[in-house]
Structures are given as C-alpha cells and as structure tokens.
Design a protein around this motif. Sequence first.
Motif, PDB file in Angstrom:
ATOM      1  N   PRO A 294      70.718  56.072  44.408  1.00 55.88           N
ATOM      2  CA  PRO A 294      69.497  55.262  44.434  1.00 55.88           C
ATOM      3  C   PRO A 294      69.786  53.864  45.002  1.00 55.88           C
ATOM      4  O   PRO A 294      70.853  53.290  44.748  1.00 55.88           O
ATOM      5  CB  PRO A 294      69.089  55.180  42.958  1.00 55.88           C
ATOM      6  CG  PRO A 294      69.811  56.304  42.298  1.00 55.88           C
ATOM      7  CD  PRO A 294      71.096  56.455  43.049  1.00 55.88           C
ATOM      8  N   ARG A 295      68.813  53.327  45.763  1.00 58.29           N
ATOM      9  CA  ARG A 295      68.958  52.014  46.383  1.00 58.29           C
ATOM     10  C   ARG A 295      67.699  51.185  46.159  1.00 58.29           C
ATOM     11  O   ARG A 295      66.590  51.727  46.108  1.00 58.29           O
ATOM     12  CB  ARG A 295      69.186  52.164  47.897  1.00 58.29           C
ATOM     13  CG  ARG A 295      70.426  52.959  48.270  1.00 58.29           C
ATOM     14  CD  ARG A 295      70.442  53.301  49.746  1.00 58.29           C
ATOM     15  NE  ARG A 295      71.686  53.950  50.153  1.00 58.29           N
ATOM     16  CZ  ARG A 295      71.909  54.421  51.366  1.00 58.29           C
ATOM     17  NH1 ARG A 295      70.962  54.345  52.303  1.00 58.29           N
ATOM     18  NH2 ARG A 295      73.063  54.989  51.661  1.00 58.29           N
ATOM     19  N   TYR A 296      67.903  49.870  46.042  1.00 61.75           N
ATOM     20  CA  TYR A 296      66.759  48.960  45.915  1.00 61.75           C
ATOM     21  C   TYR A 296      66.925  47.825  46.924  1.00 61.75           C
ATOM     22  O   TYR A 296      67.914  47.086  46.875  1.00 61.75           O
ATOM     23  CB  TYR A 296      66.678  48.376  44.500  1.00 61.75           C
ATOM     24  CG  TYR A 296      65.475  47.475  44.303  1.00 61.75           C
ATOM     25  CD1 TYR A 296      64.216  48.023  44.056  1.00 61.75           C
ATOM     26  CD2 TYR A 296      65.598  46.091  44.388  1.00 61.75           C
ATOM     27  CE1 TYR A 296      63.107  47.215  43.896  1.00 61.75           C
ATOM     28  CE2 TYR A 296      64.490  45.273  44.222  1.00 61.75           C
ATOM     29  CZ  TYR A 296      63.246  45.840  43.977  1.00 61.75           C
ATOM     30  OH  TYR A 296      62.139  45.031  43.824  1.00 61.75           O
ATOM     31  N   ASN A 297      65.989  47.728  47.851  1.00 68.96           N
ATOM     32  CA  ASN A 297      66.037  46.713  48.897  1.00 68.96           C
ATOM     33  C   ASN A 297      65.303  45.450  48.443  1.00 68.96           C
ATOM     34  O   ASN A 297      64.066  45.415  48.433  1.00 68.96           O
ATOM     35  CB  ASN A 297      65.424  47.253  50.184  1.00 68.96           C
ATOM     36  CG  ASN A 297      66.181  48.442  50.728  1.00 68.96           C
ATOM     37  OD1 ASN A 297      67.373  48.348  50.998  1.00 68.96           O
ATOM     38  ND2 ASN A 297      65.504  49.577  50.864  1.00 68.96           N
ATOM     39  N   ILE A 298      66.055  44.446  48.047  1.00 68.20           N
ATOM     40  CA  ILE A 298      65.451  43.175  47.632  1.00 68.20           C
ATOM     41  C   ILE A 298      64.764  42.528  48.823  1.00 68.20           C
ATOM     42  O   ILE A 298      63.622  42.065  48.732  1.00 68.20           O
ATOM     43  CB  ILE A 298      66.523  42.244  47.046  1.00 68.20           C
ATOM     44  CG1 ILE A 298      67.184  42.899  45.826  1.00 68.20           C
ATOM     45  CG2 ILE A 298      65.933  40.897  46.672  1.00 68.20           C
ATOM     46  CD1 ILE A 298      68.342  42.126  45.260  1.00 68.20           C
ATOM     47  N   THR A 299      65.454  42.491  49.954  1.00 66.54           N
ATOM     48  CA  THR A 299      64.905  42.052  51.227  1.00 66.54           C
ATOM     49  C   THR A 299      65.454  42.981  52.302  1.00 66.54           C
ATOM     50  O   THR A 299      66.200  43.910  51.998  1.00 66.54           O
ATOM     51  CB  THR A 299      65.307  40.595  51.555  1.00 66.54           C
ATOM     52  OG1 THR A 299      66.738  40.541  51.780  1.00 66.54           O
ATOM     53  CG2 THR A 299      64.958  39.646  50.412  1.00 66.54           C
ATOM     54  N   ASP A 300      65.096  42.697  53.552  1.00 64.37           N
ATOM     55  CA  ASP A 300      65.623  43.510  54.651  1.00 64.37           C
ATOM     56  C   ASP A 300      67.133  43.362  54.815  1.00 64.37           C
ATOM     57  O   ASP A 300      67.778  44.189  55.456  1.00 64.37           O
ATOM     58  CB  ASP A 300      64.936  43.124  55.968  1.00 64.37           C
ATOM     59  CG  ASP A 300      63.471  43.535  55.991  1.00 64.37           C
ATOM     60  OD1 ASP A 300      63.089  44.389  55.171  1.00 64.37           O
ATOM     61  OD2 ASP A 300      62.717  42.984  56.815  1.00 64.37           O
TER      62      ASP A 300
END
Length: 308
Positions: free
Chosen positions: A73-79
């Motif tokens: 699983p991944r979470y993109n805070i910003t690009d």
Amino acid sequence: MKKLVLSVVAACAVSAAAPALAADMAVKAVKAPVVAAPSPWDIAFGSAIMNDYMWRGYTQSAHRPSVAAYFEPRYNITDTLQLYAGMSAESIKFPNKASAEVDFYGGIRPTVGPVAFDIGFWYYYYPGGDSTYIQNGAITPAFKNASFYEVYGKATWTVNDLIALGGNINYTPSYLGTGAWGTYYSGTAKFTAPGTWFPNGIGAYLSGEVGRQELGTTDVLSVDGFAPVAATKLPSYTTWNVGVGFTWKVFTVDLRYSDTNLSRSDCALLTGDPGASPTGAGGALESRWCGATFIAKLSADLTLGALK
C-alpha cells in the motif's frame, strides 16, 4: 398601396426588434462536470518465479528455483512525497530449515528534481528455524533465529530518459541473527532502451550493480549438547551483477549474471552450506553457494490505480 407600405414598415420593425428581444432573454448557465480528485492511495503488488534466489552474491535457495510475491500500500502526500508499507515472501532453503522468508517493510520516498530517495526499515523474518543442522555428515550447531532488521537509504538520479544512476546503503546490528553488525553499500546503473528499438510495446534495459558487504563478529553460539562456539569474525566481501531485461505490459524477464570475490572456504563459513565438503589441502570446508551464477527471473508488477 398604402397598406403594402405599412406592412413592409411593420415587418422591418419586428425584424429590427428581434435581436434586442433575444439579447434581453435570460441564458441558462451550463454547469461544468465535477471531476473527482484522484485518490492519494494506491496499492502495488506482484509476483515472480526464478531459477535461483540470489541475495547479495550468494544463494538463499541452495541454487534451486524460488517463488516470490509482494503487497505494498502507498499514500501520496504530494506528487513528490510518498509513504509506503509492504509485505513480501520468498521460498528459501536455509541450513537451519527455516520455512520461508517473510519481509515487512516501510518508509518514505521523497523526490527532489531528478533525484528520487527511499528511506526505510526492513525486517527479514525466517520462521521455523532449528538450532542444529547437518553439515558434511555431522550435526552442527546453528543460530536458530536468523530473523533480523535493517535500516536503509537509497538515491536514484534519473540523468535523462535513458540513463539512471543510484546508490544504496543498508545497516543492521545483527546480520542474520548472528549478532554481527553488517553494512552493505552499492552503486547501480541502468540504461533503458528507447521505445523505438522494439515493436509491439516491448521495452528493454541493461543494468548492473557493484556492492560491498562489510560484516562484524558474531555472538558466542551456545547450543545444548555442544561446546560453545567462539565469537567468529564473518568475512566481508564484494559482489556484483549485470544483466538485461525485457518488459511487456506488466511482465518483465530479467537475465542476470552474479558473482563475488568470496573464497569457497569463506563462503562455507558465511552461509553454513550443508553440502560444503573438505576439498582443500588443509581440509577446510568449501562451498559453491557464492560463486558465479546465472539467474533467470519472470515477474509481474502492477498497481491498483493502473487497473482502473
């Protein structure tokens, strides 16, 4: 004639007034469609099969085939900033008969311009190990719990669309649960072929790595029924690999050559190869688990976002 003139005048008046009436009419606003913002969450997952599971220059599967799978699983805070955590598993064949390798990991991936960083924590879990194994026909004591953790940092500089250069460093206070500290650092390079080189969406690359594994001294090994084994300095060594890969959609075929500068006697000491045998003039055990090896690997990697 008078009536005809009046009719023409009236018609002209009506046609002249029509644009004014149309301009005065209210125009209904058309709402733009609402576009949902992309989710910051994503999941990467995949699996692989290989003829040999090589790790830093020596086999983890006794030169036998191995399968692997992962879920991340991944979470993109910003690009340019991503958090991630994951789990992977590989089939192995360890001297202490551990049933598998199960990895738990997590970290952060910031990107600054053309440089992508990866900083994190990795735990190698080897369940089911025994405190003894048979080596050269003799029962030999072993570290039962080979599980250990590492902290790591990586950097990859994308020079252009074709070339990427990288550096890695990993540190553990107890390599394979032996109590010996370990530091691994390496440099990598990858050349990705232009998309026009191959037809039908096939891609290709050439990549390589040169690494150095520095190792410290083990704890005293004490197993019931055996005399304590003194603390042992593990051999440090250099390893390298080079290979080519071909990609198509989610699939990758990687063909790679791997080798080290470990002597066969140092390899036997480091790996505990049960098949090591005394072949030198001094009778020291020697192993082929660390020699030149060819690895063929087929893998599939995709993300949940790419399936939508």
